[in-house]
Design an enzyme around this catalytic site. Structure first.
Site, PDB file in Angstrom:
ATOM      1  N   CYS A  46       0.878  -1.168   0.000  1.00 25.77           N
ATOM      2  CA  CYS A  46       0.000   0.000   0.000  1.00 25.77           C
ATOM      3  C   CYS A  46       0.912   1.213   0.000  1.00 25.77           C
ATOM      4  CB  CYS A  46      -0.926   0.014   1.215  1.00 25.77           C
ATOM      5  SG  CYS A  46      -1.973   1.491   1.273  1.00 25.77           S
ATOM      6  N   CYS A  53      -0.631   4.313   2.492  1.00 26.18           N
ATOM      7  CA  CYS A  53      -0.756   4.155   3.947  1.00 26.18           C
ATOM      8  C   CYS A  53      -0.502   2.692   4.306  1.00 26.18           C
ATOM      9  CB  CYS A  53      -2.102   4.644   4.446  1.00 26.18           C
ATOM     10  SG  CYS A  53      -3.515   3.991   3.527  1.00 26.18           S
ATOM     11  N   SER A  54      -1.541   1.971   4.714  1.00 30.93           N
ATOM     12  CA  SER A  54      -1.353   0.560   5.082  1.00 30.93           C
ATOM     13  C   SER A  54      -2.623  -0.243   4.838  1.00 30.93           C
ATOM     14  CB  SER A  54      -0.930   0.446   6.546  1.00 30.93           C
ATOM     15  OG  SER A  54      -1.895   1.060   7.396  1.00 30.93           O
ATOM     16  N   CYS A  55      -3.313   0.013   3.726  1.00 29.77           N
ATOM     17  CA  CYS A  55      -4.514  -0.759   3.404  1.00 29.77           C
ATOM     18  C   CYS A  55      -4.153  -2.236   3.290  1.00 29.77           C
ATOM     19  CB  CYS A  55      -5.125  -0.258   2.100  1.00 29.77           C
ATOM     20  SG  CYS A  55      -5.729   1.432   2.199  1.00 29.77           S
TER      21      CYS A  55
END
Length: 212
Positions: free
Chosen positions: A110, A113-115
């Site tokens: 990602c 961000c941190s999906c």
């Protein structure tokens, strides 16, 4: 339980980020003001650590290995397919499964961000959220695999998938050789979280099937 659940520390991937520090500070502030119940947060984290985790994704992978019909449904509509095994929930509503082959290896990142597909993999590892991994996965995916101790043949292409708030990805790793006739449960025990992100390869098996 899926194998190899430990955190990697390759090339600084596991260092706490500035965003993690800010999140902790925000949690403290909201708690002090009575806007957040820390016990409720602990229960949510505990659920994702003990009930919802990579073992669910490993069960999905093992089912796809032994059931061609399920594999086809998984690659066609992963959200519906994983729901057949009871995998539903946050950040799993729009799931896409991508399959590794001898010619193609898939890697998930990602970049913003941190999906991450929490419903099948649980909480994301620290390194997945790090700027180092997010940048290098796009710039040098073979280097990322090398950081995790893996080398692909030169003829194998690497495709990088960028998870977003709308779509998240699950890698279907190749079934290790030497597992013909293994039970679904034993196969699931071979599947690591990292292999479902694409940062790990599953080794061939030379011994007998584990006794459960």
């Amino acid at each position: 339980m899926a194998a190899d659940q430990h955190e990697h520390t390759h090339d600084g991937f596991s260092e706490l980020s500035e965003s993690d520090a800010r999140a902790r500070a925000l949690e403290t502030l909201l708690t002090d003001r009575g806007l957040v119940d820390p016990d409720a947060l602990d229960r949510i984290v505990e659920r994702y650590e003990s009930e919802i985790g990579p073992h669910l994704g490993a069960a999905v992978v093992a089912r796809a290995w032994v059931d061609p019909g399920f594999r086809d449904r998984l690659l066609s509509d992963a959200t519906a397919a994983v729901a057949e095994l009871g995998c539903r929930g946050r950040q799993g509503e729009h799931l896409v499964a991508v399959e590794n082959t001898d010619e193609l290896h898939n890697l998930v990142v990602c970049t913003l961000c941190s999906c991450y597909p929490w419903s099948v993999l649980g909480l994301p590892p620290v390194w997945y959220k790090s700027p180092v991994y997010r940048a290098k996965a796009v710039r040098d995916p073979r280097g990322v695999l090398a950081d995790f101790g893996h080398t692909l043949p030169e003829h194998t292409r690497i495709r990088v998938w960028d998870s977003t708030a709308e779509v998240r990805y699950l890698v279907l790793p190749q079934r290790p050789s030497g597992t013909e006739g293994w039970t679904e449960e034993s196969l699931a025990g071979l599947v690591s979280r990292d292999s479902m992100i694409g940062t790990a390869l599953l080794p061939e098996q030379t011994g007998p099937e584990p006794q459960r």
